[in-house]
Design a protein around this motif. Structure first.
Motif, short mmCIF file in Angstrom:
data_model
loop_
_atom_site.label_atom_id
_atom_site.label_comp_id
_atom_site.label_asym_id
_atom_site.label_seq_id
_atom_site.Cartn_x
_atom_site.Cartn_y
_atom_site.Cartn_z
N ASP A 315 -51.13 2.53 46.78
CA ASP A 315 -49.33 3.27 47.30
C ASP A 315 -48.36 3.44 45.87
OD1 ASP A 315 -49.72 0.64 46.18
OD2 ASP A 315 -48.61 -0.38 48.18
N ASN A 316 -49.34 3.02 44.96
CA ASN A 316 -48.23 3.17 43.16
C ASN A 316 -48.69 4.41 42.03
OD1 ASN A 316 -50.73 1.43 43.00
ND2 ASN A 316 -48.86 0.24 41.41
N VAL A 317 -47.80 4.67 41.27
CA VAL A 317 -47.97 4.78 40.21
C VAL A 317 -47.72 4.27 39.20
CG1 VAL A 317 -47.21 7.19 40.84
CG2 VAL A 317 -48.81 7.81 39.86
N THR A 318 -48.21 5.39 37.74
CA THR A 318 -47.05 4.26 36.44
C THR A 318 -47.51 5.69 36.13
OG1 THR A 318 -48.69 2.15 36.98
CG2 THR A 318 -47.06 3.53 34.79
N LEU A 319 -46.27 5.50 35.26
CA LEU A 319 -46.11 7.43 34.57
C LEU A 319 -45.79 6.88 33.20
CD1 LEU A 319 -43.99 9.22 37.37
CD2 LEU A 319 -46.35 9.44 37.48
N GLU A 320 -45.36 7.28 32.28
CA GLU A 320 -45.78 7.93 30.99
C GLU A 320 -45.66 8.77 30.20
OE1 GLU A 320 -47.99 4.55 28.89
OE2 GLU A 320 -48.14 2.99 30.20
N TRP A 321 -44.97 8.91 29.08
CA TRP A 321 -44.73 9.82 27.77
C TRP A 321 -44.53 9.12 26.71
CZ3 TRP A 321 -41.95 8.28 32.58
CH2 TRP A 321 -40.78 7.65 32.68
N GLU A 322 -43.99 10.30 26.05
CA GLU A 322 -44.28 9.97 24.27
C GLU A 322 -42.84 9.43 23.87
OE1 GLU A 322 -46.83 8.90 22.35
OE2 GLU A 322 -47.77 10.00 24.01
N PRO A 323 -42.22 8.65 23.36
CA PRO A 323 -41.01 7.86 22.85
C PRO A 323 -40.05 9.50 22.70
CG PRO A 323 -42.01 6.56 21.95
CD PRO A 323 -43.54 7.92 22.92
N TYR A 324 -39.37 9.73 22.87
CA TYR A 324 -38.24 10.89 22.69
C TYR A 324 -37.38 10.66 21.09
CZ TYR A 324 -35.67 15.35 23.80
OH TYR A 324 -35.59 16.05 24.26
N SER A 325 -38.03 11.46 20.34
CA SER A 325 -37.67 11.41 18.81
C SER A 325 -36.77 12.81 18.06
CB SER A 325 -38.92 11.27 18.26
OG SER A 325 -39.60 13.09 18.31
N CYS A 326 -36.15 13.13 19.06
CA CYS A 326 -35.12 14.56 18.54
C CYS A 326 -34.55 14.03 17.96
CB CYS A 326 -35.35 15.60 19.56
SG CYS A 326 -33.81 15.49 20.73
N CYS A 327 -33.77 13.01 18.67
CA CYS A 327 -32.59 12.68 18.61
C CYS A 327 -32.40 11.49 17.37
CB CYS A 327 -32.11 11.96 19.67
SG CYS A 327 -30.94 13.36 20.87
N LYS A 328 -31.84 11.06 17.03
CA LYS A 328 -31.38 9.75 15.82
C LYS A 328 -30.81 8.52 16.59
CE LYS A 328 -30.16 12.75 11.78
NZ LYS A 328 -29.20 12.72 10.51
N ASP A 329 -30.43 8.95 17.36
CA ASP A 329 -29.48 7.75 18.47
C ASP A 329 -30.68 7.52 19.60
OD1 ASP A 329 -28.74 5.86 19.50
OD2 ASP A 329 -26.32 6.05 19.49
N SER A 330 -31.76 6.66 20.60
CA SER A 330 -32.30 7.33 21.11
C SER A 330 -31.51 6.63 22.19
CB SER A 330 -33.82 6.36 20.87
OG SER A 330 -33.20 4.68 21.57
#
Length: 867
Positions: A315-330
């Protein structure tokens, strides 16, 4: 009907009048001249018109086919709507503040006027060809995929060369001189379907999800207005893709693009249909226009990378993705996460399930054994700009502890359609398509789908089921806005010759399934599902003894005056026009079984009090000094089946009060504790509680009735862990009182009589917990122009088969995340329609009869010329 439509001259005059009255909002310019010397106009609409060309833009083309008048009329309707509503409509204001729309209302003025005045079915422009015929299909005259033809009289004649026509050259020059165009929509009729652009390879592109979501968002706006559902179909194999169209030309320029097929006729009844089409497409256009800044070619944000599921549960799922690196200020970036229950769905506020600045998100409270589709995009919180979407992520939750899943496909030679006027209905079985409804050529048509049920246990209890069909070619079959399509379970005693129209028509329906599909809900390119109710599941369950179920699909049986067709076409995955395995009809069943039941009795029991321990008794309460009296009892678990091949569905402890010497304000609690806990008073007082079992009970509830303490999910898990580790299990009865001091209140719970002895009841299924081993030796070779995959299957009696999945963008950890190429027990398959020059991942999952799926074995395919 035609008198209410605008002529080309009237339309041009209307746009020029808007320009003269609102020069801050409208601009009209001539971008070319036709063979018959008519001016081709482009209309620009935006706020602050002098900076129109600096804003990201939507490019609208209409009536490139002469008989498809919707494009011109929608352009007029949209311009008039903006003129009337911009003073107070914040949606219009926002859309035109940040974006520009360029409209070529009629890309084929000569052909349009010829259609309007001489021959309404005219399609091409009015070039005079060398053989004396007239016309070029302007939507075949663009260079991408252009096909040279020696048949100028053909309705799809593409001309002597790409851009041979002044109309297409005008469009080319306009597009190439306006680098701010981010999205293009090409309006046609008929079909009520979006056709997103493709690159002539039957592979998803990185922006396929963007185009599908854009079209789905527009379709949702249409549905809100008219309750009409639009399909989305990019062109699946083995469909011959349209060559030389404007859509692919725009796409080749980095513009995401789609054809929009409107209505069910080229020239609709103006008052009854055309006004409605215009009304429903205006908010859809505004929705598209608001997305334009997010796809501005010069400033587009990177899409989130490697969006994946790292865990899928019941009944659950864990989603992940790469850290977003296009902006200097995350801190400037956060992510929107959307969840849908069907493919090609919208991403709107009502299915936005999460906002996060992390690169991980957990979604819970899902239904077991169910498909879910996830979308993600990044948002810059300062500018409000959003990124394109990561490729859609598909998962299916695991079956629950008491569940099994089966997907069944039809028997080819017992699946087809019978038509009232056909002389050879037997030839309609096992090939091509299912036709359902009525038209002048076939008369009434029914479809019959026969699905085997041999592998489902005879004692299965069906919890959920759905029948799924893939609708195709809504454009060609002409479905009007009346009638409905139903699926019925056929009474097996009424089945005669499946290839006889009379026998099929005379079938008795045991139960209809789900809601009927109304004609305005039929869509091309999006699966149609009939969900079974509880009553319908029981009707399906009755067919298990016959080892098959027969469905009859039926549609409208009469035609309105002046209408020639009310017929829908469904893919069966076979034959020249079938889409293959991935598009075959199928029946999904989630079922359970009556559980096995085992009763265990204590191996030992103790009463533990301040004065000492008494073996063989279960007493609990308060002694004369007000000190608590505890009771404990242990169970051996060695008689239960192997934990690896059983699933506990329910467990509970049954206690019978024998003698009650207690006040009403006392309550009793049952706890699971370590079986090796010491049986002395101080150790028991300091015990470790694993979990409380069920709910506490009061003295008033004990009088003359047994007490059942039911395990919750966590308690069942802990119980299973002890079973797995071959440990005993123990329970403790603890009293509690609302009073500060309670004395001489005791309950006796134990008797040597079997009826009153405490017992642990376990209900379980014989069910494998872990998957069989993965395949080995996965490899590929190029054979007959196809990627051929082969592997070695495990030698395990519970091995049932493999799923082979293809994904262009990530390594799939779920057997549903990508295109399914194969399912079954073989040790090879082909990627029949895949491109050889595209990098992709292939994943092979083994499965058993639950099914449990193994970890994937993944092969990364790299084209030879990829470097």
């Amino acid at each position: 009907m035609k008198q209410l439509y605008h002529s080309y001259d009237e339309a041009v005059a209307l746009f020029k009048e808007l320009e003269s009255r609102r020069p801050d909002l409208f601009r009209t310019e001539v971008i070319g001249q036709t063979w018959e010397k008519r001016e081709i106009i482009a209309v620009t609409i935006t706020q602050n018109i002098e900076i129109a060309d600096t804003k990201p833009a939507l490019f609208f083309t209409g009536t490139i086919h002469a008989r498809e008048w919707i494009g011109l009329e929608l352009a007029i309707g949209f311009a008039q709507y903006v003129d009337r509503n911009i003073a107070y409509d914040h949606i219009v204001q926002e859309a035109l503040e940040n974006s520009t729309i360029y409209m070529v209302p009629c890309a084929n003025p000569d052909g349009f006027e010829y259609s309007r005045n001489h021959f309404s079915f005219w399609r091409k422009n009015r070039r005079q060809n060398a053989d004396g015929s007239y016309g070029v299909d302007l939507n075949r005259n663009f260079p991408v995929g252009f096909v040279k033809s020696n048949n100028p009289s053909s309705n799809v004649y593409g001309g002597p060369a790409p851009f041979s026509e002044p109309e297409t050259r005008a469009i080319r020059d306009f597009v190439e001189s306006h680098k701010n165009i981010a999205i293009a929509l090409d309006y046609h009729s008929q079909g009520n379907v979006f056709f997103p652009a493709h690159d002539f390879r039957h592979e998803d592109t990185i922006d396929t999800t963007d185009m599908n979501v854009l079209c789905a968002n527009m379709a949702e706006e249409i549905r809100k207005i008219s309750d009409r559902e639009y399909g989305i179909h990019q062109g699946k194999p083995p469909t011959k893709l349209i060559s030389g169209s404007g859509r692919e030309f725009y796409y080749s320029k980095g513009i995401i693009a789609s054809v929009v097929e409107v209505g069910t006729r080229n020239i609709s009844d103006y008052l009854d249909d055309m006004i409605e089409h215009i009304r429903e497409h205006i908010p859809a256009l505004l929705t598209c226009l608001k997305e334009v800044p997010n796809y501005a070619i010069k400033t587009v944000m990177p899409r989130p990378e490697n969006f994946r599921a790292t865990y899928v549960g019941i009944d659950n799922v864990t989603l992940e993705w790469e850290p977003y690196s296009c902006c200097k200020d995350s801190d400037e970036i956060y992510f929107e996460i959307y969840r849908s229950r069907r493919e090609k769905s919208y991403c709107r506020p009502f299915n936005l399930i999460g906002l996060t600045q992390a690169n991980r998100f957990s979604d819970s409270n899902l239904q077991s054994d169910s498909p879910y589709f996830y979308h993600i995009r990044a948002v810059n919180k300062k500018s409000g700009q959003k990124s394109p979407f990561a490729p859609v992520l598909a998962i299916r939750t695991h079956v629950d502890d008491d569940e099994f899943h089966r997907t069944y496909f039809p028997i080819p030679d017992k699946t087809g359609y019978v038509a009232q006027k056909s002389k050879d209905n037997a030839s309609h079985f096992g090939v091509n398509s299912l036709f359902v409804g009525v038209n002048e050529t076939k008369g009434i048509s029914y479809s019959v789908i026969t699905i085997p049920l041999k592998t489902i246990p005879k004692n299965a209890v069906i919890k959920r089921a759905r029948l799924r069909l893939y609708p195709m070619n809504r454009v060609g079959v002409t479905v009007e806005k009346f009638g409905e399509w139903d699926v019925g379970i056929v009474d097996p005693n009424s089945i005669g010759d499946l290839t006889s129209f009379k026998d099929v028509e005379a079938m008795k329906i045991r139960s209809y399934v789900g809601r009927p599909t109304l004609s305005n809900h039929l869509t091309q390119g999006i699966w149609r599902s009939w969900e079974f109710s509880e009553v319908e599941c029981k009707a399906l369950q009755e067919q298990i003894t016959n080892e098959q179920v027969v469905f009859r699909i039926e549609g409208p049986k009469t035609l309105s005056i002046g209408r020639t067709s009310q017929m829908m076409q469904w893919d069966i995955g076979y034959g020249k026009f079938g889409g293959g395995l991935a598009f075959r009809p199928h029946l999904e069943i989630t079922y359970t079984l009556e559980p096995n039941r085992m009763e265990l009795f204590p191996k030992q029991s103790f009463t533990v009090c301040a004065d000492g321990i008494e073996d063989g008794k279960i007493l609990s309460g308060f002694d004369s000094d007000g000190k608590k009296i505890y009771a404990t009892f242990d169970f051996e678990l060695g008689s239960l089946p192997d934990w690896e091949f059983m699933q506990i569905t329910r467990a509970y402890v049954v206690l019978n009060p024998i003698k009650v010497y207690a006040k009403d304000n006392i309550r009793f609690h049952l706890e699971m504790i370590d079986a090796d806990a010491e049986r002395d008073y101080e150790a028991i007082k300091a015990r470790r509680i694993i979990e409380n079992i069920g709910y506490d009970v009061s003295v008033s509830e004990l009088k003359n009735q047994e007490q059942v303490f039911v395990f919750d999910t966590y308690a069942i898990q802990e119980f299973g862990n002890r079973l797995r580790d071959k440990k005993s299990i123990a329970f403790l009865l603890r009293p509690s009182s609302a009073q500060k001091l309670t004395r001489n209140s005791v309950i006796e719970w134990h008797s040597s009589h079997p009826e009153f002895t405490p017992k642990l009841v376990i209900e379980y299924l014989h069910k494998r917990r872990r998957p069989v081993s993965p395949v080995t030796n996965l490899s590929f070779k190029i054979e007959n122009g196809k990627v051929r995959l082969s592997w070695k299957n495990p030698k395990d009696k519970d091995f049932k088969g493999v799923f082979v999945i293809k994904n262009r963008f990530r390594k799939p950890i779920s057997p549903y995340d990508g295109d399914k190429l194969y399912g079954g027990p073989d040790d090879w398959t082909n990627d029949d329609f895949g491109a050889l020059d595209v990098k992709k991942y292939y994943a092979v999952f083994t499965y058993d009869d639950v099914p449990n799926f193994s970890e994937p074995v993944i092969l990364e395919y790299q084209p030879k010329n990829s470097g």
